[in-house]
Scaffold this active site. Structure first.
Site, PDB file in Angstrom:
ATOM      1  N   HIS A 206       0.815  -0.923  -0.001  1.00 52.35           N
ATOM      2  CA  HIS A 206      -0.416  -0.176   0.257  1.00 52.35           C
ATOM      3  C   HIS A 206       0.458   1.540  -0.099  1.00 52.35           C
ATOM      4  O   HIS A 206      -0.242   2.254   0.078  1.00 52.35           O
ATOM      5  CB  HIS A 206      -1.294   0.310   0.728  1.00 52.35           C
ATOM      6  CG  HIS A 206       0.132   0.360   2.552  1.00 52.35           C
ATOM      7  ND1 HIS A 206       0.081  -0.659   3.447  1.00 52.35           N
ATOM      8  CD2 HIS A 206       0.370   1.470   2.917  1.00 52.35           C
ATOM      9  CE1 HIS A 206       0.884   0.258   4.529  1.00 52.35           C
ATOM     10  NE2 HIS A 206       0.731   1.052   4.550  1.00 52.35           N
TER      11      HIS A 206
HETATM   12  C1  UD1 Z   1      -1.941   5.140   5.596  1.00 50.40           C
HETATM   13  C2  UD1 Z   1      -1.429   6.398   6.381  1.00 50.40           C
HETATM   14  C3  UD1 Z   1      -0.244   5.125   5.828  1.00 50.40           C
HETATM   15  C4  UD1 Z   1      -0.381   4.254   7.194  1.00 50.40           C
HETATM   16  C5  UD1 Z   1      -1.646   3.412   6.081  1.00 50.40           C
HETATM   17  C6  UD1 Z   1      -2.265   2.440   7.171  1.00 50.40           C
HETATM   18  C7  UD1 Z   1      -0.797   9.367   5.996  1.00 50.40           C
HETATM   19  C8  UD1 Z   1      -0.416   9.393   5.428  1.00 50.40           C
HETATM   20  N1  UD1 Z   1      -0.854   7.587   5.202  1.00 50.40           N
HETATM   21  O1  UD1 Z   1      -2.370   5.404   4.472  1.00 50.40           O
HETATM   22  O2  UD1 Z   1       0.833   5.648   7.070  1.00 50.40           O
HETATM   23  O3  UD1 Z   1       0.720   3.257   6.334  1.00 50.40           O
HETATM   24  O4  UD1 Z   1      -2.695   4.188   6.611  1.00 50.40           O
HETATM   25  O5  UD1 Z   1      -3.397   1.382   6.481  1.00 50.40           O
HETATM   26  O6  UD1 Z   1      -1.095   9.214   6.957  1.00 50.40           O
HETATM   27  N2  UD1 Z   1      -9.590   4.603   2.010  1.00 50.40           N
HETATM   28  C9  UD1 Z   1     -11.024   4.669   1.585  1.00 50.40           C
HETATM   29  N3  UD1 Z   1     -11.337   3.847   2.840  1.00 50.40           N
HETATM   30  C10 UD1 Z   1     -10.868   3.642   3.797  1.00 50.40           C
HETATM   31  C11 UD1 Z   1      -9.077   4.460   3.931  1.00 50.40           C
HETATM   32  C12 UD1 Z   1      -9.038   4.974   2.471  1.00 50.40           C
HETATM   33  O7  UD1 Z   1     -11.176   3.895   0.530  1.00 50.40           O
HETATM   34  O8  UD1 Z   1     -11.204   3.365   4.356  1.00 50.40           O
HETATM   35  C13 UD1 Z   1      -9.334   5.585  -0.115  1.00 50.40           C
HETATM   36  C14 UD1 Z   1      -9.627   6.789   0.276  1.00 50.40           C
HETATM   37  O9  UD1 Z   1      -9.258   6.177  -1.425  1.00 50.40           O
HETATM   38  C15 UD1 Z   1      -7.660   7.275   0.207  1.00 50.40           C
HETATM   39  C16 UD1 Z   1      -7.191   6.383  -0.335  1.00 50.40           C
HETATM   40  O10 UD1 Z   1      -7.805   5.305   0.213  1.00 50.40           O
HETATM   41  O11 UD1 Z   1      -7.458   8.400  -0.809  1.00 50.40           O
HETATM   42  C17 UD1 Z   1      -5.853   6.622   0.621  1.00 50.40           C
HETATM   43  O12 UD1 Z   1      -5.655   6.758   2.385  1.00 50.40           O
HETATM   44  P1  UD1 Z   1      -5.104   7.193   2.732  1.00 50.40           P
HETATM   45  O13 UD1 Z   1      -6.047   6.993   4.146  1.00 50.40           O
HETATM   46  O14 UD1 Z   1      -5.202   8.626   2.872  1.00 50.40           O
HETATM   47  O15 UD1 Z   1      -3.470   7.478   3.046  1.00 50.40           O
HETATM   48  P2  UD1 Z   1      -3.654   5.616   2.991  1.00 50.40           P
HETATM   49  O16 UD1 Z   1      -2.299   4.832   1.947  1.00 50.40           O
HETATM   50  O17 UD1 Z   1      -4.424   4.549   3.819  1.00 50.40           O
HETATM   51  N1  UDP Z   2      -3.578  -5.821   8.756  1.00 48.91           N
HETATM   52  C1  UDP Z   2      -5.348  -6.089   9.095  1.00 48.91           C
HETATM   53  N2  UDP Z   2      -5.786  -6.987   8.241  1.00 48.91           N
HETATM   54  C2  UDP Z   2      -5.268  -6.181   6.696  1.00 48.91           C
HETATM   55  C3  UDP Z   2      -3.824  -5.389   6.859  1.00 48.91           C
HETATM   56  C4  UDP Z   2      -3.661  -5.751   7.767  1.00 48.91           C
HETATM   57  O1  UDP Z   2      -5.710  -6.179  10.333  1.00 48.91           O
HETATM   58  O2  UDP Z   2      -6.244  -6.974   5.501  1.00 48.91           O
HETATM   59  C5  UDP Z   2      -3.504  -5.264   9.645  1.00 48.91           C
HETATM   60  C6  UDP Z   2      -1.739  -5.968  10.574  1.00 48.91           C
HETATM   61  O3  UDP Z   2      -2.222  -6.090  12.086  1.00 48.91           O
HETATM   62  C7  UDP Z   2      -0.818  -4.836  10.116  1.00 48.91           C
HETATM   63  C8  UDP Z   2      -1.880  -3.957  10.611  1.00 48.91           C
HETATM   64  O4  UDP Z   2      -3.372  -3.639  10.113  1.00 48.91           O
HETATM   65  O5  UDP Z   2       0.608  -4.834  10.941  1.00 48.91           O
HETATM   66  C9  UDP Z   2      -1.283  -2.485  10.151  1.00 48.91           C
HETATM   67  O6  UDP Z   2      -1.713  -2.627   8.675  1.00 48.91           O
HETATM   68  P1  UDP Z   2      -0.735  -1.356   7.417  1.00 48.91           P
HETATM   69  O7  UDP Z   2       0.424  -2.322   6.935  1.00 48.91           O
HETATM   70  O8  UDP Z   2      -1.582  -0.671   6.689  1.00 48.91           O
HETATM   71  O9  UDP Z   2      -0.057  -0.268   7.857  1.00 48.91           O
HETATM   72  P2  UDP Z   2       1.534   0.118   8.424  1.00 48.91           P
HETATM   73  O10 UDP Z   2       1.944  -0.347   9.383  1.00 48.91           O
HETATM   74  O11 UDP Z   2       2.069   0.095   7.213  1.00 48.91           O
HETATM   75  O12 UDP Z   2       1.606   1.625   8.681  1.00 48.91           O
END
Ligand code: UD1
Ligand code: UDP
Length: 361
Positions: A206
């Protein structure tokens, strides 16, 4: 003492759940409130964690959702400021390195409210990652710095942080893992998905650096297809990645041997991790969970802010060279992965250590 803990994105829930459990044991001394910024909002990215991790519903939900960095961060700050002005907490706790962490720590410090940062001091030294900016700024404005691995202390001292602010408490994500292990062991997800333990690979991607470019995302899909010729590949897809697969017109490219599924809940995900032959990821938390579970992990990134997962744990950086990753995957599946030690203080008692420090502060 009134404490507001901030959660916004998936990894935050896993870090605050154990602390909430411990702080609730001191009802006369601590009032612990949870503020969800709404950064993650899908049921599978948010609500499922509250249920599975037995967290109370957040007292505040700012409902911010997605947006550009400036828009998301700015809107969180504006809404969180209202909460702080009304609640006047003694301390704001922020976990991790997401935009909610940065936004809420800045808002609090500007109102003169003390800030505690959980998972402080991690550094990838790569400022092209949004998380690295969030880490550096949050640490700079925080008063109490809770460190998960020794590199965190070294980095903070190098940046001139006063030693008295730094507390090496260990990795709080592992508290959740230890606490929920009986349930993880009982999960029926393998049977439900028709998987055989240690015969499949688990992959997640991601990071914007990996999935926001059409070219590299297409290479990743080709890479997954190659892996799936040898073993079953389970791929729970993050919404960012799914959106990009669709908008880049890549959805037809994934072979049907890759089990592309929605994000799964915490218990199911850790059950899948625990029994995987190998995990391939770009996640931060998953590098740590595989180290604790002693499951081999290949990280498709040029750097990691969690070096202990490499020096002691089962993690290995393969950069963005997918041919190298394919070759290492084949070797590990054949010969296994040599070393696997659990880092100091990754023991399930981190929340207790943090609570003790807060109560004595
Ligand atoms: C965010 C964090 C990242 C973390 C990740 C964990 C920042 C800058 N990034 O990245 O560090 O590793 O979360 O998973 O804070 N979206 C949905 N539904 C949701 C959430 C997100 O559709 O419930 C989609 C939206 O279109 C959005 C995109 O995912 O534009 C990215 O979401 P965002 O929270 O901005 O960043 P992540 O890539 O999730
Ligand atoms: N995780 C989960 N379901 C998934 C993928 C991840 O429950 O489908 C959990 C897992 O424990 C992981 C945590 O969510 O350590 C954080 O996820 P992510 O990789 O999105 O975030 P990051 O640690 O890179 O910020």
């Amino acid at each position: 003492m009134k404490i507001i803990s901030v959660v916004g994105a998936r990894p935050n829930f896993i870090k605050i759940a154990p602390l909430d459990k411990v702080l609730r044991q001191f009802p006369g001394r601590v009032e612990h409130l949870i503020c969800h910024t709404g950064q993650h909002f899908d049921e599978k990215m948010s609500d499922i964690f509250f249920r599975e991790l037995e967290m109370p519903k957040p007292t505040f939900n700012l409902g911010i959702n997605s947006g550009s960095h400036a828009s998301q961060t700015g809107r969180i700050m504006m809404e969180f400021e209202k909460v702080l002005l009304e609640q006047k907490p003694d301390l704001v706790l922020v976990p991790g390195d997401v935009n909610s962490t940065l936004a809420c720590s800045l808002t609090a410090v500007k109102l003169g409210i003390r800030v505690g940062h959980i998972e402080s001091g991690l550094r990838s030294n790569d400022r092209s990652m949004p998380e690295e900016i969030n880490r550096v700024v949050t640490d700079a404005v925080s008063d109490i710095l809770f460190v998960s691995e020794e590199s965190g202390t070294t980095n903070l001292l190098r940046e001139g942080v006063d030693k008295s602010k730094i507390h090496f408490v260990g990795n709080i994500m592992i508290d959740s893992l230890v606490f929920f292990m009986p349930r993880i062991e009982q999960s029926a997800i393998l049977e439900t998905m028709g998987l055989v333990a240690k015969q499949y690979l688990l992959v997640t991607f991601h990071r914007p650096g990996n999935v926001d470019s059409r070219e590299f995302l297409a290479s990743l899909i080709g890479f997954l297809n190659s892996l799936a010729k040898e073993r079953t590949v389970v791929f729970p897809v993050h919404p960012r990645t799914l959106n990009n697969i669709n908008s880049f017109g890549l959805s037809g490219m994934l072979s049907e041997n890759v089990m592309m599924i929605n994000p799964v809940g915490y218990i199911e995900f850790l059950a899948l991790t625990r029994s995987a032959a190998l995990v391939i990821t770009d996640s931060g938390g998953i590098q740590e969970e595989t180290t604790f579970l002693k499951v081999p992990c290949l990280t498709v990134r040029e750097n990691t802010e969690r070096p202990v997962t490499i020096t002691l744990g089962t993690n290995e950086l393969v950069g963005k060279d997918l041919d190298r990753c394919l070759a290492r995957a084949a070797e590990i599946l054949k010969n296994g992965h040599g070393k696997s030690e659990i880092p100091p203080f990754w023991d399930g008692h981190v929340a207790e250590r943090i609570a003790e420090i807060l109560l004595n502060h």
